[in-house]
Design an enzyme around this catalytic site. Sequence first.
Site, PDB file in Angstrom:
ATOM      1  N   ASP A 280      -5.423   5.321  -5.463  1.00 14.91           N
ATOM      2  CA  ASP A 280      -6.079   6.127  -4.427  1.00 14.91           C
ATOM      3  C   ASP A 280      -6.390   7.523  -4.981  1.00 14.91           C
ATOM      4  O   ASP A 280      -6.023   7.832  -6.109  1.00 14.91           O
ATOM      5  CB  ASP A 280      -5.161   6.187  -3.196  1.00 14.91           C
ATOM      6  CG  ASP A 280      -5.964   6.304  -1.909  1.00 14.91           C
ATOM      7  OD1 ASP A 280      -7.149   6.695  -1.969  1.00 14.91           O
ATOM      8  OD2 ASP A 280      -5.411   6.015  -0.828  1.00 14.91           O
TER       9      ASP A 280
ATOM     10  N   ASP B 100     -12.092   3.906   5.061  1.00 19.90           N
ATOM     11  CA  ASP B 100     -11.122   2.868   5.460  1.00 19.90           C
ATOM     12  C   ASP B 100     -11.589   2.098   6.684  1.00 19.90           C
ATOM     13  O   ASP B 100     -12.123   2.675   7.633  1.00 19.90           O
ATOM     14  CB  ASP B 100      -9.780   3.525   5.828  1.00 19.90           C
ATOM     15  CG  ASP B 100      -9.024   4.004   4.611  1.00 19.90           C
ATOM     16  OD1 ASP B 100      -9.491   3.803   3.475  1.00 19.90           O
ATOM     17  OD2 ASP B 100      -7.946   4.602   4.811  1.00 19.90           O
TER      18      ASP B 100
ATOM     19  N   SER C 275     -10.185   3.691  -6.040  1.00 21.24           N
ATOM     20  CA  SER C 275     -10.760   4.303  -4.838  1.00 21.24           C
ATOM     21  C   SER C 275     -11.740   5.420  -5.186  1.00 21.24           C
ATOM     22  O   SER C 275     -12.276   6.067  -4.289  1.00 21.24           O
ATOM     23  CB  SER C 275      -9.643   4.858  -3.947  1.00 21.24           C
ATOM     24  OG  SER C 275      -8.765   3.827  -3.564  1.00 21.24           O
TER      25      SER C 275
ATOM     26  N   ASP D 190       0.852  -1.185   0.000  1.00 19.93           N
ATOM     27  CA  ASP D 190       0.000   0.000   0.000  1.00 19.93           C
ATOM     28  C   ASP D 190       0.893   1.241   0.000  1.00 19.93           C
ATOM     29  O   ASP D 190       1.987   1.216  -0.584  1.00 19.93           O
ATOM     30  CB  ASP D 190      -1.004  -0.043   1.161  1.00 19.93           C
ATOM     31  CG  ASP D 190      -2.274   0.736   0.854  1.00 19.93           C
ATOM     32  OD1 ASP D 190      -2.324   1.949   1.149  1.00 19.93           O
ATOM     33  OD2 ASP D 190      -3.229   0.141   0.295  1.00 19.93           O
ATOM     34  N   ASP D 191       0.460   2.302   0.635  1.00 20.79           N
ATOM     35  CA  ASP D 191       1.186   3.574   0.574  1.00 20.79           C
ATOM     36  C   ASP D 191       2.563   3.454   1.242  1.00 20.79           C
ATOM     37  O   ASP D 191       2.849   2.493   1.957  1.00 20.79           O
ATOM     38  CB  ASP D 191       0.341   4.656   1.269  1.00 20.79           C
ATOM     39  CG  ASP D 191       0.680   6.060   0.801  1.00 20.79           C
ATOM     40  OD1 ASP D 191       1.681   6.237   0.089  1.00 20.79           O
ATOM     41  OD2 ASP D 191      -0.078   6.993   1.156  1.00 20.79           O
TER      42      ASP D 191
ATOM     43  N   ARG E 179     -13.233   0.717  -3.976  1.00 18.71           N
ATOM     44  CA  ARG E 179     -13.565   1.041  -2.604  1.00 18.71           C
ATOM     45  C   ARG E 179     -14.723   2.026  -2.620  1.00 18.71           C
ATOM     46  O   ARG E 179     -14.602   3.105  -3.148  1.00 18.71           O
ATOM     47  CB  ARG E 179     -12.325   1.635  -1.931  1.00 18.71           C
ATOM     48  CG  ARG E 179     -11.260   0.578  -1.598  1.00 18.71           C
ATOM     49  CD  ARG E 179     -11.658  -0.208  -0.366  1.00 18.71           C
ATOM     50  NE  ARG E 179     -12.064   0.722   0.667  1.00 18.71           N
ATOM     51  CZ  ARG E 179     -11.213   1.477   1.360  1.00 18.71           C
ATOM     52  NH1 ARG E 179      -9.926   1.346   1.206  1.00 18.71           N
ATOM     53  NH2 ARG E 179     -11.644   2.345   2.251  1.00 18.71           N
TER      54      ARG E 179
END
Length: 437
Positions: free
Chosen positions: A163, A224, A195, A84-85, A220
């Site tokens: 994202d 979160d 996202s 992820d990030d 998504r």
Amino acid sequence: MDVPAPKMYRLVIILALPLCASCLDNGLMLTPPMGWLAWERFRCDIDCENDPNNCISEKLFMDMADRLSEDGWRDLGYVYVNIDDCWSSKQRDKDGRLQADPKRFPGGIKKLAQYLHERGLKLGIYGDMGTYTCGGYPGSPLDKIELDAQTFADWEVDMFKYDGCYSNATEQEQGYPLMSKALNATGRPIGYSCSWPAYQGGLPPKVNYTQLGEICNLWRNYGDIQDSWSSVWSIVDWFFENQDALIPAAGPGRWNDPDMLIIGDFGLSMEQSRSQMALWAIMAAPLFMSNDLRTLSSGARVILQNKMIISINQDPLGIQGRRILKEKSGIQIFWRPLSKNTSALLFFSHRTDMPYRYKTSLSKLNYTAGSYKVTDVYTYKTLELKDSTEFVVSVNPTGVVMWHISAPAKLNSRLYFRGAQAAASGRDVGNDIPVLL
Ligand SMILES: *[C@@H]1O[C@H](CO)[C@@H](O)[C@H](O)[C@H]1NC(C)=O
Ligand SMILES: *[C@@H]1O[C@H](CO)[C@@H](O)[C@H](O)[C@H]1NC(C)=O
Ligand SMILES: *[C@@H]1O[C@H](CO)[C@@H](O)[C@H](O)[C@H]1NC(C)=O
Ligand SMILES: *[C@@H]1O[C@H](CO)[C@@H](O)[C@H](O)[C@H]1NC(C)=O
Ligand SMILES: *[C@@H]1O[C@H](CO)[C@@H](O)[C@H](O)[C@H]1NC(C)=O
């Protein structure tokens, strides 16, 4: 063997056509993707000096790959290992390409992808539509989309999560479809997680789910997940309150994503862990665990490796389930139609006092006349149930009882003996409950 099988052929063709109607045509994720994703459990921990086991580094992903391949996960379908990030350097390289932080990923992303591929696993990576990622690393805004898609393909990445921090609605409207095209143009099948809807409030008319299904494999819809039951429940409730808008969006190759499984972390009891797994199966949700597979409790492992629930989640029809009843008592009932005219039925208790004995019958839940074989997916107990037979399920606070229900059969005396025969033949069918008919 030499005899052609025209019937089979016809079946395959008939099934193949509607399978991916108006979904992203990359042939991927015809059932919800399964794997592991770093974010919820490991966030943006980049402090490798003081926290070497938990920092976002190639070691973390290799450790998880080892566990997935050696502890039975891969063979159950958990194949993605997703970064992820906070993986990248704060600067692009001299050619303007994204690059992994050289201290934390000394081998680079391509080496990591190869490490996974050698083990039958796939690598996912993360980027952001805006100027920066949510964590403040270089984003992939409009003018970088083609270059970054090609970079991921060069690295042999298998999935990409895009994202939306630091971008506005106009940029998103251009960027999400553009990235889909750019990934396709690389010629490498790359699963695409968007996202976008989460940044548009998750609902029509702002969100166009028809369009999303054409450009993304999963998306998504909502906020979160955090490591708590209240977070899990707020997500579940939002998804089912809005089920009429969300259910038609899902299907093979295109999935609503209520976010990661947090089973095995710190916030859920065992009951709540069983509930999350069962509800994610009803929702046809992607199953990305975000936990530490190196130290997972055996209780969490048993839940996450439950074959019957996984097969419900992975049902090839890919129809997302719905909430069919919200009782004043706090009992809620969820239902998902499955292939071969079978179904899953889930009783959940929103109560906070003690196990609740809920009485109903299959006909009250609109099952048609006939007799059904019911299997409790957590205890593996089976029973034969006529539609009109009243039964009682005992549902624990914030817990579930989940059933797999066979296709309806006409009353048939042979059914009385099936369980006994299976037990006599030594197959593992669990403890058969005496027939209720
Ligand atoms: C790209 O899109 C075309 C047309 O939709 C499709 O046939 C092809 O399989 C896609 N390729 C990849 C790598 O996604
Ligand atoms: C979105 O950002 C772009 C810059 O990338 C800017 O030109 C545009 O005006 C912004 N649009 C809105 C609606 O804020
Ligand atoms: C939603 O997207 C589809 C497919 O791209 C398009 O045909 C349709 O017109 C869009 N709907 C709206 C309301 O914009
Ligand atoms: C059963 O069907 C009736 C009539 O369509 C409907 O009103 C009722 O809500 C349904 N019950 C459940 C539990 O789905
Ligand atoms: C599925 O079961 C329903 C009764 O619940 C029946 O009406 C229908 O014909 C069955 N469909 C198939 C394909 O067996």
